[in-house]
Design a protein around this motif. Structure first.
Motif, PDB file in Angstrom:
ATOM      1  N   GLY A 106       0.863  -1.329  -0.104  1.00 19.05           N
ATOM      2  CA  GLY A 106      -0.106  -0.172  -0.033  1.00 19.05           C
ATOM      3  C   GLY A 106       0.864   1.293  -0.038  1.00 19.05           C
ATOM      4  O   GLY A 106       2.035   1.162   0.374  1.00 19.05           O
ATOM      5  N   PRO A 107       0.280   2.606  -0.456  1.00 17.97           N
ATOM      6  CA  PRO A 107       1.024   3.445  -0.761  1.00 17.97           C
ATOM      7  C   PRO A 107       1.727   4.112   0.549  1.00 17.97           C
ATOM      8  O   PRO A 107       1.200   4.303   1.665  1.00 17.97           O
ATOM      9  CB  PRO A 107       0.017   4.692  -1.074  1.00 17.97           C
ATOM     10  CG  PRO A 107      -1.137   4.123  -0.530  1.00 17.97           C
ATOM     11  CD  PRO A 107      -1.386   2.708  -0.476  1.00 17.97           C
ATOM     12  N   ARG A 108       2.967   4.453   0.665  1.00 20.24           N
ATOM     13  CA  ARG A 108       3.789   4.954   1.753  1.00 20.24           C
ATOM     14  C   ARG A 108       4.509   6.376   1.373  1.00 20.24           C
ATOM     15  O   ARG A 108       5.673   6.535   1.860  1.00 20.24           O
ATOM     16  CB  ARG A 108       4.799   4.006   2.378  1.00 20.24           C
ATOM     17  CG  ARG A 108       3.756   2.786   3.243  1.00 20.24           C
ATOM     18  CD  ARG A 108       3.338   3.503   4.458  1.00 20.24           C
ATOM     19  NE  ARG A 108       2.508   2.598   5.359  1.00 20.24           N
ATOM     20  CZ  ARG A 108       1.165   2.335   5.295  1.00 20.24           C
ATOM     21  NH1 ARG A 108       0.473   2.781   4.388  1.00 20.24           N
ATOM     22  NH2 ARG A 108       0.560   1.467   6.121  1.00 20.24           N
ATOM     23  N   GLY A 109       3.957   7.056   0.202  1.00 19.10           N
ATOM     24  CA  GLY A 109       4.783   8.030  -0.044  1.00 19.10           C
ATOM     25  C   GLY A 109       4.827   9.074   0.836  1.00 19.10           C
ATOM     26  O   GLY A 109       5.616  10.058   0.818  1.00 19.10           O
ATOM     27  N   SER A 110       3.674   9.196   1.873  1.00 15.61           N
ATOM     28  CA  SER A 110       3.561  10.280   2.849  1.00 15.61           C
ATOM     29  C   SER A 110       4.571  10.103   4.024  1.00 15.61           C
ATOM     30  O   SER A 110       4.837  11.042   4.710  1.00 15.61           O
ATOM     31  CB  SER A 110       2.178  10.667   3.552  1.00 15.61           C
ATOM     32  OG  SER A 110       1.848   9.257   4.161  1.00 15.61           O
ATOM     33  N   LEU A 111       5.224   8.907   3.990  1.00 17.42           N
ATOM     34  CA  LEU A 111       6.314   8.781   4.734  1.00 17.42           C
ATOM     35  C   LEU A 111       7.590   8.397   4.119  1.00 17.42           C
ATOM     36  O   LEU A 111       8.829   9.076   4.938  1.00 17.42           O
ATOM     37  CB  LEU A 111       6.015   7.552   5.757  1.00 17.42           C
ATOM     38  CG  LEU A 111       4.796   7.281   6.460  1.00 17.42           C
ATOM     39  CD1 LEU A 111       4.551   5.915   7.161  1.00 17.42           C
ATOM     40  CD2 LEU A 111       4.594   8.533   7.413  1.00 17.42           C
ATOM     41  N   ALA A 137      12.247  17.721   1.647  1.00 13.80           N
ATOM     42  CA  ALA A 137      10.998  17.196   1.916  1.00 13.80           C
ATOM     43  C   ALA A 137      10.737  17.787   3.447  1.00 13.80           C
ATOM     44  O   ALA A 137      11.762  17.595   4.171  1.00 13.80           O
ATOM     45  CB  ALA A 137      10.916  15.825   1.663  1.00 13.80           C
ATOM     46  N   VAL A 138       9.445  17.897   3.860  1.00 11.48           N
ATOM     47  CA  VAL A 138       9.001  17.776   5.191  1.00 11.48           C
ATOM     48  C   VAL A 138       8.078  16.892   5.503  1.00 11.48           C
ATOM     49  O   VAL A 138       7.098  16.768   4.453  1.00 11.48           O
ATOM     50  CB  VAL A 138       8.757  19.143   5.579  1.00 11.48           C
ATOM     51  CG1 VAL A 138      10.080  20.087   5.830  1.00 11.48           C
ATOM     52  CG2 VAL A 138       7.618  19.853   4.615  1.00 11.48           C
ATOM     53  N   PHE A 139       7.874  16.071   6.537  1.00  8.53           N
ATOM     54  CA  PHE A 139       6.678  15.305   6.662  1.00  8.53           C
ATOM     55  C   PHE A 139       6.247  15.452   8.244  1.00  8.53           C
ATOM     56  O   PHE A 139       7.045  15.773   9.153  1.00  8.53           O
ATOM     57  CB  PHE A 139       7.234  13.935   6.227  1.00  8.53           C
ATOM     58  CG  PHE A 139       8.496  13.292   7.069  1.00  8.53           C
ATOM     59  CD1 PHE A 139       8.304  12.835   8.281  1.00  8.53           C
ATOM     60  CD2 PHE A 139       9.710  13.783   6.648  1.00  8.53           C
ATOM     61  CE1 PHE A 139       9.602  12.252   9.019  1.00  8.53           C
ATOM     62  CE2 PHE A 139      10.772  13.289   7.539  1.00  8.53           C
ATOM     63  CZ  PHE A 139      10.614  12.669   8.743  1.00  8.53           C
ATOM     64  N   LEU A 178       1.540  13.489   6.261  1.00  2.03           N
ATOM     65  CA  LEU A 178       1.279  14.344   5.260  1.00  2.03           C
ATOM     66  C   LEU A 178       2.789  14.777   4.928  1.00  2.03           C
ATOM     67  O   LEU A 178       3.695  14.668   5.899  1.00  2.03           O
ATOM     68  CB  LEU A 178       0.630  15.490   5.512  1.00  2.03           C
ATOM     69  CG  LEU A 178       0.428  16.530   4.208  1.00  2.03           C
ATOM     70  CD1 LEU A 178      -0.645  16.109   3.438  1.00  2.03           C
ATOM     71  CD2 LEU A 178       0.067  18.105   5.060  1.00  2.03           C
ATOM     72  N   ARG A 179       3.146  14.905   3.597  1.00  2.00           N
ATOM     73  CA  ARG A 179       4.555  14.873   3.158  1.00  2.00           C
ATOM     74  C   ARG A 179       4.574  15.881   2.061  1.00  2.00           C
ATOM     75  O   ARG A 179       3.819  15.664   1.050  1.00  2.00           O
ATOM     76  CB  ARG A 179       5.173  13.776   2.933  1.00  2.00           C
ATOM     77  CG  ARG A 179       6.653  13.981   2.560  1.00  2.00           C
ATOM     78  CD  ARG A 179       7.417  12.359   2.292  1.00  2.00           C
ATOM     79  NE  ARG A 179       8.820  12.631   1.672  1.00  2.00           N
ATOM     80  CZ  ARG A 179       9.843  12.315   2.064  1.00  2.00           C
ATOM     81  NH1 ARG A 179       9.964  11.619   3.109  1.00  2.00           N
ATOM     82  NH2 ARG A 179      11.017  12.397   1.189  1.00  2.00           N
ATOM     83  N   THR A 238       1.786  14.403  -0.694  1.00  7.69           N
ATOM     84  CA  THR A 238       1.259  13.030  -0.473  1.00  7.69           C
ATOM     85  C   THR A 238       0.715  13.032   0.923  1.00  7.69           C
ATOM     86  O   THR A 238       1.347  13.473   1.849  1.00  7.69           O
ATOM     87  CB  THR A 238       2.217  11.824  -0.857  1.00  7.69           C
ATOM     88  OG1 THR A 238       3.569  12.117   0.104  1.00  7.69           O
ATOM     89  CG2 THR A 238       2.590  11.624  -2.239  1.00  7.69           C
ATOM     90  N   GLY A 239      -0.163  12.184   0.952  1.00  5.85           N
ATOM     91  CA  GLY A 239      -0.937  11.913   2.250  1.00  5.85           C
ATOM     92  C   GLY A 239      -1.505  10.751   2.488  1.00  5.85           C
ATOM     93  O   GLY A 239      -1.956   9.984   1.501  1.00  5.85           O
ATOM     94  N   SER A 240      -1.795  10.521   3.717  1.00  5.86           N
ATOM     95  CA  SER A 240      -2.729   9.395   3.816  1.00  5.86           C
ATOM     96  C   SER A 240      -3.518   9.399   5.396  1.00  5.86           C
ATOM     97  O   SER A 240      -3.101  10.396   6.131  1.00  5.86           O
ATOM     98  CB  SER A 240      -1.646   7.967   4.110  1.00  5.86           C
ATOM     99  OG  SER A 240      -0.987   8.123   5.239  1.00  5.86           O
TER     100      SER A 240
END
Length: 617
Positions: free
Chosen positions: A144-149, A355-357, A373-374, A386-388
């Motif tokens: 599953g997506p983990r772009g926000s991390l 990047a900041v997250f 959120l990133r 990106t977010g989740s």
């Protein structure tokens, strides 16, 4: 009956029978060790330690015991058939391999090694085939997506490999020697220990084989790999910690048409301090390298020659964790620079990303909430957000419902953007949105996990003819990935069981191939692992079955499904001494997951037996 129908029926029976067999056993008191193995602690899914049921993610842990029992010669053997995982190989023993998570491409599966990203900035994906499994203690697979991390490329998910750490106590040596089919030889040695807050672990390994042909009637294609790692850390009285770690793999790999010399390397230094009772801060400086020297034989199209393509990524990551009672907040910043060099003259040879997250982990029992959120700003392709959001609900202490939505993106590579005479510097990143719904049952001696998801991909990067007639990468494709994953595991008396059933519908949604299955993806797969302890002996096996796939986007070149049986046995014949036998592809099946451009199958190895002798804990 086709292999696809057989796989579904047998898989459904195996998974349905598993809870019945366990329920028939007399219940025993649960031990801490059992609870840890069946509901393990993972860190990749949420950047913080969480048990599998608390992670609100689809996660698989392959622990040290699993790696030792199966003793695979490659990571792809370990991953094949795991929930949501498909593996495509261009032959065996070091040959090019791709790992597809939930139907996304190899470029959309992020590989981390102890928090350090390893990939090729030119090809995009990771070179899984050049990493020795004996160098790692465990693997976490998060689907599953983990772009926000994790930023770019974590569309299908993240695989994180963890190197072993030393423990307080006297030095603990471990040595292993072995060999087997195809004139294969395997050696490894390690030393671990610690004293006064200082812990260390050093190890080395060597694998060498004559290999097998990669196409019908071809010659054997050899492979060798020499790997080493070192890890050193010190914990101070105030609980602050500093450490260094490094892993390097170097070798050569013969393929049909030449030979490749490779280097895969990660190195890092970190420091972590408890700023207060509630706040821990960690700073990591790291570097990863993917280096290839390609010695190509002459063909009818071009002469023999050597090309060099090296990529290097340097990263600074600052991560902070705030513990607020039952809740946690993780926030930080990251700066990285990709640089390419070699014989290819790219118009641009470096790019940086800032990047900041932030992520909130809220425990509102019986509810749980995870929101992240990133923001990424890349000088090559612009900015991405990106977010989740994941929600969990504890039904009764044994069953947890979860639902999530998340976005991610796959960054265009240097090849996509700047390859001489065909790169497209105006490319946008591929973007995705995923919705997922799952439920997990966690009991004393077993567990099961069921999840359904849909991922919509936009602006997929594909090479296609331009108005001028030249082929170049363009943002033209769309795809929809739908799937269901059912997995389970149990430990009853001396039995260890694990099963996984995956169904996926990876559909192309644009162009002349709209409605077709995305190439090289199997729709159905099954994996069943069974192991039994018998005093000083252990016996086990794995059955992996996959349905057919197409090698082309037009769905004209069909590759049949297959079933593989791997067997293993171990013997603890003296204190600290053991022997192990593994037989891969015991039924000597001929199978392929990809084809050459000319239409020949990439052949994988037939039956292969390996014997090894081990000393140490």
């Amino acid at each position: 009956m086709t292999i696809a129908h057989s796989s579904r029926g047998l898989a459904a029976f195996a998974l349905a029978a598993l809870p019945l067999a366990i329920a028939a056993a007399e219940p025993q008191p649960e031990t801490a060790a059992e609870a840890t193995r069946l509901n393990p602690m993972v860190v990749t899914a949420a950047l913080a330690p969480r048990t599998a049921d608390e992670s609100l993610a689809s996660v698989t842990l392959l622990d040290e015991a699993t790696l030792r029992r199966q003793d695979p010669t490659s990571l792809t053997d370990l991953f094949r058939g795991q929930p949501g995982v498909d593996v495509v190989t261009n032959g065996s023993f070091g040959k090019s391999s791709s790992v597809y998570l939930r139907g996304t491409g190899n470029e959309s599966a992020a590989l981390m090694i102890d928090g350090i990203r390893l990939r090729s900035a030119t090809a995009g994906g990771a070179a899984w085939h050049y990493l020795d499994p004996r160098m790692f203690q465990r693997a976490e697979i998060v689907r599953g997506p983990r772009g926000s991390l994790y930023g770019a490329d974590a569309v299908g998910g993240v695989v994180q490999l963890f190197m072993p750490e030393g423990e307080e106590g006297d030095p603990q040596p471990r040595v292993s020697v072995g060999g087997g089919s195809f004139n294969a030889q395997r050696y490894s040695a390690s030393m671990a220990g610690g004293s006064g807050g200082t812990r260390y672990y050093v190890a080395g390994s060597r694998f060498d084989t004559d290999g097998t042909p990669v196409r019908e009637g071809g010659d054997d294609k050899g492979y060798d790999n020499t790997s080493g790692l070192v890890r050193l850390s010190h914990t101070f009285e105030n609980d602050a910690e500093i450490g260094v770690l490094a892993l390097r793999a170097r070798g050569s790999n013969e393929y049909d048409g030449g030979e490749m010399d490779f280097v895969q390397q990660v190195a890092g230094i970190y420091g972590e301090i408890p700023v207060s009772d509630m706040w821990r801060s960690r700073l990591t400086l790291s570097e990863s390298r993917d280096e290839l020297d390609n010695h190509q034989e002459a063909t009818q199209w071009e002469p023999a020659g050597t090309s060099v393509l090296d990529t290097r990524t340097r990263t600074v990551r600052w991560q902070n964790t705030l513990s607020l009672g039952l809740h946690e907040l993780v926030a930080g910043a990251e700066y990285s620079e990709d640089k390419v060099s070699g014989t290819t003259d790219f118009d641009v040879d470096s790019r940086d990303n800032m990047a900041v997250f932030a992520q909130g982990l809220l425990d509102l029992a019986p509810f749980a909430v995870q929101a992240s959120l990133r923001y990424d700003d890349n000088e090559a392709y612009g900015d991405e957000v990106t977010g989740s959001l994941a929600l969990g609900y504890d039904l009764d202490g044994s069953h947890t419902l979860r639902a999530s939505v998340g976005t991610a993106f796959r960054a265009p590579t240097f090849n996509d953007l700047y390859w001489p005479n065909s790169g497209n510097p105006d490319l946008n990143p591929e973007t995705s949105e995923t919705v997922e719904l799952g439920v997990r049952g966690q009991y004393q001696h077993w567990y099961w996990d069921l999840v359904a998801y849909q991922t919509d991909l936009d602006d997929m990067i594909a090479w296609a003819p331009t108005d001028s007639g030249l082929w170049a990468p363009q943002n033209i494709d769309k795809a929809r990935l739908r799937g269901v994953e059912l997995s389970g595991g149990a430990e009853v008396d001396d039995w260890t069981l694990a099963a996984a059933l995956t169904y996926i519908d990876p559909e192309n949604r644009s162009g002349i191939n709209a409605g077709n299955r995305i190439q090289r993806r199997a729709s159905q797969s099954l994996r069943l692992d069974v192991d039994r302890e018998l005093g000083d002996w252990s016996l086990g096996g794995s059955w992996i079955a996959q349905g057919y796939r197409y090698d082309d986007a037009a769905n004209q070149q069909r590759l049949p499904g297959f079933g593989l049986v791997n067997l293993r046995a171990g013997w603890q014949f003296a204190p600290l001494w053991s022997a192990r036998l593994t037989v891969e592809n015991a039924l000597d099946k001929e199978y392929a997951t990809a084809r050459f451009f000319g239409g020949d199958d990439y052949l994988n190895a037939g039956r292969a037996a390996f014997v090894s002798l081990h000393f140490g804990q």
